[in-house]
Motif scaffolding. Structure first.
Motif, mmCIF file in Angstrom:
data_model
loop_
_atom_site.group_PDB
_atom_site.id
_atom_site.type_symbol
_atom_site.label_atom_id
_atom_site.label_comp_id
_atom_site.label_asym_id
_atom_site.label_seq_id
_atom_site.Cartn_x
_atom_site.Cartn_y
_atom_site.Cartn_z
ATOM 1 N N LEU A 1 12.190 -4.706 -24.651
ATOM 2 C CA LEU A 1 13.033 -3.581 -24.261
ATOM 3 C C LEU A 1 12.171 -2.435 -23.715
ATOM 4 O O LEU A 1 12.496 -1.829 -22.694
ATOM 5 N N PHE A 2 11.048 -2.170 -24.378
ATOM 6 C CA PHE A 2 10.113 -1.133 -23.928
ATOM 7 C C PHE A 2 9.546 -1.488 -22.554
ATOM 8 O O PHE A 2 9.467 -0.628 -21.659
ATOM 9 N N ILE A 3 9.173 -2.745 -22.351
ATOM 10 C CA ILE A 3 8.634 -3.196 -21.063
ATOM 11 C C ILE A 3 9.697 -3.056 -19.971
ATOM 12 O O ILE A 3 9.408 -2.601 -18.857
ATOM 13 N N LEU A 4 10.943 -3.401 -20.260
ATOM 14 C CA LEU A 4 12.029 -3.281 -19.290
ATOM 15 C C LEU A 4 12.252 -1.825 -18.891
ATOM 16 O O LEU A 4 12.360 -1.507 -17.696
ATOM 17 N N ILE A 5 12.289 -0.931 -19.879
ATOM 18 C CA ILE A 5 12.465 0.504 -19.594
ATOM 19 C C ILE A 5 11.285 1.030 -18.794
ATOM 20 O O ILE A 5 11.460 1.794 -17.828
ATOM 21 N N LEU A 6 10.090 0.607 -19.151
ATOM 22 C CA LEU A 6 8.886 1.027 -18.433
ATOM 23 C C LEU A 6 8.915 0.549 -16.982
ATOM 24 O O LEU A 6 8.573 1.310 -16.067
ATOM 25 N N MET A 7 9.363 -0.658 -16.739
ATOM 26 C CA MET A 7 9.430 -1.183 -15.379
ATOM 27 C C MET A 7 10.474 -0.431 -14.550
ATOM 28 O O MET A 7 10.236 -0.120 -13.383
ATOM 29 N N LEU A 8 11.611 -0.141 -15.149
ATOM 30 C CA LEU A 8 12.653 0.582 -14.415
ATOM 31 C C LEU A 8 12.205 1.997 -14.066
ATOM 32 O O LEU A 8 12.385 2.449 -12.929
ATOM 33 N N THR A 9 11.654 2.719 -15.015
ATOM 34 C CA THR A 9 11.207 4.099 -14.742
ATOM 35 C C THR A 9 9.992 4.098 -13.822
ATOM 36 O O THR A 9 9.866 4.964 -12.962
ATOM 37 N N GLY A 10 9.098 3.114 -13.999
ATOM 38 C CA GLY A 10 7.924 3.034 -13.125
ATOM 39 C C GLY A 10 8.321 2.773 -11.690
ATOM 40 O O GLY A 10 7.771 3.354 -10.749
ATOM 41 N N GLY A 11 9.303 1.890 -11.488
ATOM 42 C CA GLY A 11 9.799 1.615 -10.140
ATOM 43 C C GLY A 11 10.430 2.840 -9.512
ATOM 44 O O GLY A 11 10.227 3.129 -8.329
ATOM 45 N N PHE A 12 11.184 3.587 -10.316
ATOM 46 C CA PHE A 12 11.810 4.816 -9.826
ATOM 47 C C PHE A 12 10.748 5.844 -9.433
ATOM 48 O O PHE A 12 10.837 6.471 -8.374
ATOM 49 N N ILE A 13 9.741 5.987 -10.282
ATOM 50 C CA ILE A 13 8.663 6.961 -10.002
ATOM 51 C C ILE A 13 7.901 6.552 -8.748
ATOM 52 O O ILE A 13 7.605 7.386 -7.883
ATOM 53 N N LEU A 14 7.575 5.266 -8.609
ATOM 54 C CA LEU A 14 6.868 4.814 -7.409
ATOM 55 C C LEU A 14 7.708 5.016 -6.151
ATOM 56 O O LEU A 14 7.185 5.369 -5.094
ATOM 57 N N LYS A 15 9.017 4.787 -6.270
ATOM 58 C CA LYS A 15 9.910 5.002 -5.132
ATOM 59 C C LYS A 15 9.893 6.472 -4.711
ATOM 60 O O LYS A 15 9.827 6.797 -3.523
#
Length: 120
Positions: free
Chosen positions: A15-29
């Motif tokens: 769950l932590f990895i999923l949240i990290l991937m979603l927020t990381g993708g948003f930040i990179l975008k």
């Protein structure tokens, strides 16, 4: 019991990895969008500079052509060479045209102009 705790920890980890991937993708975008906006602004500024410089060149060119037409036919400038020797023995060679030699460097609209006098 141990398997239940381990399974729960594994679930939290994913769950932590999923949240990290979603927020990381948003930040990179957002970072990519910001970089593109900065590049577009720089391109627009460069375009404006080139346009303004071209307009000024064209304006100066047309002003020069108009003043030459008003003065009549274009004259040929005669180059004169003047040699001047200073007190220290140095020779100054001046190849400027007679009209350019006496031409003012600054326009009246450039502000106050004071003749330079060297004091010793």
């Amino acid at each position: 019991m141990l398997k239940g705790i381990l399974g729960f920890l594994l679930f939290l980890f994913f769950l932590f990895i999923l949240i990290l991937m979603l927020t990381g993708g948003f930040i990179l975008k957002k970072i990519r969008e910001f970089r593109k906006a900065v590049q577009d602004a720089a391109d627009q500024q460069a375009f404006n500079y080139r346009t303004e410089t071209g307009r000024r060149r064209q304006q100066y060119s047309s002003r020069t052509q108009n003043s030459q037409q008003a003065q009549g036919a274009q004259r040929e400038y005669q180059s004169t060479t003047r040699h001047t020797r200073t007190e220290t023995g140095e020779t100054i060679i001046d190849n400027r045209h007679q009209e350019r030699e006496n031409k003012k460097i600054f326009d009246d609209s450039d502000g106050e102009y004071v003749d330079f006098v060297e004091e010793r």
